[in-house]
Scaffold this motif. Structure first.
Motif, mmCIF file in Angstrom:
data_model
loop_
_atom_site.group_PDB
_atom_site.id
_atom_site.type_symbol
_atom_site.label_atom_id
_atom_site.label_comp_id
_atom_site.label_asym_id
_atom_site.label_seq_id
_atom_site.Cartn_x
_atom_site.Cartn_y
_atom_site.Cartn_z
ATOM 1 N N LEU A 1 0.840 -1.192 0.000
ATOM 2 C CA LEU A 1 0.000 0.000 0.000
ATOM 3 C C LEU A 1 0.882 1.252 0.000
ATOM 4 N N GLN A 2 0.584 2.195 -0.878
ATOM 5 C CA GLN A 2 1.302 3.470 -0.891
ATOM 6 C C GLN A 2 0.573 4.432 0.044
ATOM 7 N N ILE A 3 1.300 4.973 1.000
ATOM 8 C CA ILE A 3 0.726 5.891 1.978
ATOM 9 C C ILE A 3 1.451 7.226 1.860
ATOM 10 N N ARG A 4 0.675 8.288 1.642
ATOM 11 C CA ARG A 4 1.254 9.634 1.598
ATOM 12 C C ARG A 4 0.628 10.449 2.720
ATOM 13 N N HIS A 5 1.456 10.802 3.672
ATOM 14 C CA HIS A 5 0.984 11.671 4.747
ATOM 15 C C HIS A 5 2.075 12.616 5.213
ATOM 16 N N ARG A 6 3.254 12.453 4.663
ATOM 17 C CA ARG A 6 4.374 13.307 5.022
ATOM 18 C C ARG A 6 4.954 13.924 3.764
ATOM 19 N N VAL A 7 5.518 15.080 3.935
ATOM 20 C CA VAL A 7 6.227 15.746 2.854
ATOM 21 C C VAL A 7 7.690 15.719 3.244
ATOM 22 N N ALA A 8 8.474 15.048 2.436
ATOM 23 C CA ALA A 8 9.902 14.974 2.723
ATOM 24 C C ALA A 8 10.508 16.353 2.491
ATOM 25 N N ASP A 9 11.641 16.413 1.946
ATOM 26 C CA ASP A 9 12.311 17.666 1.641
ATOM 27 C C ASP A 9 11.492 18.445 0.617
ATOM 28 N N GLU A 10 11.100 19.673 0.962
ATOM 29 C CA GLU A 10 10.295 20.469 0.037
ATOM 30 C C GLU A 10 11.016 20.708 -1.273
ATOM 31 N N GLY A 11 12.330 20.795 -1.235
ATOM 32 C CA GLY A 11 13.096 20.993 -2.448
ATOM 33 C C GLY A 11 12.941 19.844 -3.423
ATOM 34 N N ALA A 12 12.733 18.636 -2.896
ATOM 35 C CA ALA A 12 12.601 17.467 -3.772
ATOM 36 C C ALA A 12 11.344 17.572 -4.633
ATOM 37 N N TRP A 13 10.225 17.941 -4.050
ATOM 38 C CA TRP A 13 9.013 18.015 -4.874
ATOM 39 C C TRP A 13 8.996 19.280 -5.726
ATOM 40 N N LEU A 14 9.679 20.327 -5.275
ATOM 41 C CA LEU A 14 9.753 21.537 -6.091
ATOM 42 C C LEU A 14 10.608 21.340 -7.333
ATOM 43 N N SER A 15 11.592 20.437 -7.249
ATOM 44 C CA SER A 15 12.486 20.238 -8.391
ATOM 45 C C SER A 15 11.726 19.745 -9.621
ATOM 46 N N ALA A 16 10.628 19.039 -9.415
ATOM 47 C CA ALA A 16 9.833 18.580 -10.560
ATOM 48 C C ALA A 16 9.259 19.759 -11.341
ATOM 49 N N PHE A 17 8.980 20.847 -10.650
ATOM 50 C CA PHE A 17 8.424 22.027 -11.308
ATOM 51 C C PHE A 17 9.492 22.915 -11.925
ATOM 52 N N LEU A 18 10.709 22.850 -11.395
ATOM 53 C CA LEU A 18 11.770 23.722 -11.890
ATOM 54 C C LEU A 18 12.049 23.495 -13.368
#
Length: 183
Positions: free
Chosen positions: A43-60
């Motif tokens: 099961l994939q569980i999303r409830h935490r946000v790791a390093d904000e820079g990691a998810w922002l890099s997808a938008f860069l």
């Protein structure tokens, strides 16, 4: 296309948890997620946000392509001089939206403005690296998003998921007896 749309929502479960305090909510959420992952390792569980820079890099990498309607209109109608003056004014402001990367990569700050507009469209926020939904005077809700790899129409898989959710709820209630849970 219809099949792809139908499958996009398959196996998704949203769980909201709220306890008597933020600390109790954090403990209960962690216990819930740990027990659920123990019961259903795939099961994939999303409830935490790791390093904000990691998810922002997808938008860069998409900087310059992600434009709001207002930004697109401004770029089409404003003169080059007006755009340059606006970029310089933003550069000189001590406060404002944070820069994402070097100024020369996005002098018009289209990406931070686009991200800010997207953030206003959702009530979900991060607190201490966790996904939270603002509540009322009783407190905020911790948000867990679950994605099962099985079909939503497989009864055996659903029964297994329900049993795992029940066990996870018991683990969360052990951390916060006054727990409110919506699933």
């Amino acid at each position: 296309a219809v099949q792809a749309l139908a499958q996009a929502g398959e196996g998704r479960v949203v769980v909201l948890l709220r306890a008597e305090s933020n600390e109790a909510s954090r403990r209960a959420t962690d216990a819930f997620a740990s027990e659920l992952q123990r019961q259903l390792p795939t099961l994939q569980i999303r409830h935490r946000v790791a390093d904000e820079g990691a998810w922002l890099s997808a938008f860069l990498n998409q900087r310059g392509r992600l434009l709001s309607d207002a930004q697109r209109q401004q770029l089409q109608s404003a003169s080059a001089e007006a755009l340059a003056q606006g970029a310089l004014a933003q550069l000189m402001q001590p406060m404002g939206l944070p820069r994402l990367g070097p100024w020369q990569d996005d002098p018009l700050a289209t990406l931070p403005n686009w991200l800010a507009e997207r953030a206003q469209a959702s009530r979900v926020r991060t607190q201490d690296g966790r996904l939270m939904l603002p509540g009322d005077e009783q407190g905020d809700w911790a948000l867990l998003m679950l994605q099962s790899s099985g079909s939503a129409f497989a009864l055996a898989a659903n029964e297994q998921l329900v049993a795992a959710l029940t066990q996870a709820e018991a683990a969360a209630r052990a951390q916060a007896p006054q727990l409110q849970l919506v699933k």
